[in-house]
Enzyme design. Structure first.
Site, PDB file in Angstrom:
ATOM      1  N   ASP A 122       0.858  -1.183   0.000  1.00 37.68           N
ATOM      2  CA  ASP A 122       0.000   0.000   0.000  1.00 37.68           C
ATOM      3  C   ASP A 122       0.901   1.242   0.000  1.00 37.68           C
ATOM      4  OD1 ASP A 122      -3.005   0.866   1.837  1.00 37.68           O
ATOM      5  OD2 ASP A 122      -1.682   2.157   0.705  1.00 37.68           O
ATOM      6  N   ASP A 164      -3.538   2.293  -5.469  1.00 40.91           N
ATOM      7  CA  ASP A 164      -2.267   2.295  -4.723  1.00 40.91           C
ATOM      8  C   ASP A 164      -2.063   1.065  -3.856  1.00 40.91           C
ATOM      9  OD1 ASP A 164      -3.847   2.816  -2.407  1.00 40.91           O
ATOM     10  OD2 ASP A 164      -2.201   3.997  -1.559  1.00 40.91           O
ATOM     11  N   GLU A 165      -2.835   0.019  -4.116  1.00 38.98           N
ATOM     12  CA  GLU A 165      -2.842  -1.083  -3.155  1.00 38.98           C
ATOM     13  C   GLU A 165      -3.100  -2.405  -3.875  1.00 38.98           C
ATOM     14  OE1 GLU A 165      -5.788  -2.124   0.586  1.00 38.98           O
ATOM     15  OE2 GLU A 165      -6.067  -0.303  -0.552  1.00 38.98           O
TER      16      GLU A 165
HETATM   17  P1  TTP Z   1      -5.098   5.147   1.064  1.00 34.95           P
HETATM   18  O1  TTP Z   1      -4.120   4.065   0.722  1.00 34.95           O
HETATM   19  O2  TTP Z   1      -6.231   4.804   1.984  1.00 34.95           O
HETATM   20  O3  TTP Z   1      -4.337   6.377   1.729  1.00 34.95           O
HETATM   21  P2  TTP Z   1      -2.933   7.000   1.388  1.00 34.95           P
HETATM   22  O4  TTP Z   1      -2.191   6.213   0.370  1.00 34.95           O
HETATM   23  O5  TTP Z   1      -3.129   8.435   1.036  1.00 34.95           O
HETATM   24  O6  TTP Z   1      -2.174   6.981   2.768  1.00 34.95           O
HETATM   25  P3  TTP Z   1      -1.614   5.704   3.568  1.00 34.95           P
HETATM   26  O7  TTP Z   1      -1.910   4.485   2.729  1.00 34.95           O
HETATM   27  O8  TTP Z   1      -0.158   5.953   3.733  1.00 34.95           O
HETATM   28  O9  TTP Z   1      -2.351   5.703   4.861  1.00 34.95           O
HETATM   29  O10 TTP Z   1      -5.739   5.733  -0.255  1.00 34.95           O
HETATM   30  C1  TTP Z   1      -5.001   5.864  -1.452  1.00 34.95           C
HETATM   31  C2  TTP Z   1      -5.416   7.131  -2.185  1.00 34.95           C
HETATM   32  O11 TTP Z   1      -6.808   7.112  -2.446  1.00 34.95           O
HETATM   33  C3  TTP Z   1      -5.152   8.389  -1.394  1.00 34.95           C
HETATM   34  O12 TTP Z   1      -3.842   8.911  -1.598  1.00 34.95           O
HETATM   35  C4  TTP Z   1      -6.217   9.325  -1.902  1.00 34.95           C
HETATM   36  C5  TTP Z   1      -7.361   8.423  -2.316  1.00 34.95           C
HETATM   37  N1  TTP Z   1      -8.419   8.468  -1.286  1.00 34.95           N
HETATM   38  C6  TTP Z   1      -9.476   9.364  -1.464  1.00 34.95           C
HETATM   39  O13 TTP Z   1      -9.546  10.065  -2.468  1.00 34.95           O
HETATM   40  N2  TTP Z   1     -10.440   9.436  -0.486  1.00 34.95           N
HETATM   41  C7  TTP Z   1     -10.404   8.670   0.652  1.00 34.95           C
HETATM   42  O14 TTP Z   1     -11.295   8.773   1.511  1.00 34.95           O
HETATM   43  C8  TTP Z   1      -9.315   7.749   0.818  1.00 34.95           C
HETATM   44  C9  TTP Z   1      -9.224   6.885   2.054  1.00 34.95           C
HETATM   45  C10 TTP Z   1      -8.356   7.678  -0.166  1.00 34.95           C
HETATM   46 MG    MG Z   2      -2.024   4.112   0.567  1.00 34.77          MG
END
Ligand code: TTP
Ligand code: MG
Length: 365
Positions: free
Chosen positions: A13, A107-108
């Site tokens: 992730d 991203d995951e």
């Molecule tokens: P995440 O993987 O949940 O968050 P992140 O990568 O920003 O941070 P981390 O994993 O380090 O905690 O989500 C991936 C992307 O998806 C995030 O950069 C932006 C988008 N996203 C939204 O647009 N709205 C949301 O509510 C969430 C959770 C994520």
């Molecule tokens: Mg992330």
């Protein structure tokens, strides 16, 4: 890689994904609190850089609230096309490790390393190699990685030491790893479930594991069974790829063990010819090429890569095979040599897609 891993599953992730891409593209934003999102009255934060998270801001929070809590933050609007482009780089880096990838979002993803895992000396080395590959493919982004033998534990592990984390949970340590975590970390437990579990006096995953399964089921129905199993790190779910992995390979156990790249090369030549011919016969092309070696002491080593374009040509397979061969440490005698194509596609498909649309016949009276 040590043996007692029934499966080797990675969850990866990206850290603060959208914000990290913005900081990558604009060095002035690096090290600064950054919010990605719109600035309209109803806008919410898509994500916040880790510098901003210290101020208690995060995804899905109203932008106005976030700016009040962290007035010094820079706010940038999302650039989805760019995030998709970086996502393709990230998934491409994953694909060099295994064709068994289950993306969950941009991203995951889950990766099932199955066959490829023995090529790595340890799960830590494997996780680190994946992190290095993502950094290289994106020009500097970090990803947090969990390595475990179930999807659930791998997912919890990737989140354990964010950002830039790497957490390996050995199969025998999984139950103890989960035990101190709050019940909200049970996969699928929303606020209502968490409330019910708290109502039963259960606040940690360890307490759920120790609870009587029948009373859990009485309180939560079918979900009670599910959470009880998860708390015991029991999660049989497979990594589900979009298309079934198919591969075509050639391999030979040799009459005598051989040592060194020079001795192996002729077999790759023969393998490339054979695989190319079989691909053409079935009208398939391979995106991926894999070289497999088995050492005299029966260790299975593999290296694989994804081509710039799918191929059914012996020369391209051979060239990829030679490049992969150079990645092995060639000290040990080898008893088996193999080369395969994977991620196969219909050879006709791209051609058809590239055909111009037939002009509509002119209407004649
Ligand atoms: P995440 O993987 O949940 O968050 P992140 O990568 O920003 O941070 P981390 O994993 O380090 O905690 O989500 C991936 C992307 O998806 C995030 O950069 C932006 C988008 N996203 C939204 O647009 N709205 C949301 O509510 C969430 C959770 C994520
Ligand atoms: Mg992330």
């Amino acid at each position: 890689m040590p043996a007692p891993w029934p499966r080797v599953i990675l969850h990866a992730d990206m850290d603060a994904f959208y914000a990290a891409v913005e900081q990558l593209d604009d060095p002035r934003l690096r090290g600064r609190p950054l919010l990605v999102g719109g600035t309209g009255p109803r806008s919410v934060v898509a994500t916040a850089s880790y510098e901003a998270r210290r101020f208690g801001v995060g995804s899905a929070m109203p932008m106005a609230t976030a700016r009040r809590r962290c007035p010094q933050a820079v706010v940038v609007p999302p650039r989805m096309e760019r995030y998709k482009e970086v996502s393709r780089q990230v998934m491409g880096a994953f694909r060099a490790f295994t064709p068994l990838i289950e993306p969950l979002s941009l991203d995951e993803a889950f990766l099932d390393l199955g066959e490829q895992a023995p090529a790595f000396p340890s799960p830590e080395a494997l996780g680190q190699a994946l992190k290095d590959a993502v950094r290289a493919a994106t020009g500097g982004l970090t990803v947090s990685v969990g390595v475990a033998s179930t999807k659930y534990v791998a997912k919890v592990a990737s989140d354990f030491r964010k950002p830039d984390g790497l957490t390996v949970v050995h199969p025998t340590a999984a139950v103890a790893f989960l035990a101190p975590l709050p019940v909200a970390r049970l996969w699928g437990a929303g606020p209502k479930t968490v409330e019910r579990l708290h109502g039963l006096g259960l606040t940690t995953i360890g307490e759920v594991a120790a609870a009587d399964r029948a009373s859990l089921a009485a309180a939560l129905g079918q979900a009670g069974h599910h959470f009880h199993r998860l708390a015991h790190a029991d999660d049989p779910r497979e990594v589900v790829t979009e298309h079934e992995p198919k591969s075509l390979s050639w391999e030979r156990t040799l009459d005598e063990d051989i040592t060194g790249a020079a001795a192996i090369r002729p077999y790759l030549r023969a393998a490339a010819d054979e695989v190319a011919e079989r691909l053409r016969r079935r009208r398939l092309r391979a995106w991926g090429v894999r070289v497999k070696l088995k050492t005299a002491d029966f260790r299975l080593l593999t290296r694989q890569l994804r081509l710039a374009a799918p191929t059914d040509e012996a020369a391209a397979l051979h060239a990829a095979g030679l490049a992969l061969l150079a990645q092995f440490e060639m000290a040990d005698p080898v008893r088996l040599v193999g080369l395969g194509g994977y991620e196969l596609i219909d050879a006709e498909a791209p051609v058809q897609l590239a055909l111009p649309l037939a002009p509509a016949p002119a209407a004649e009276e």
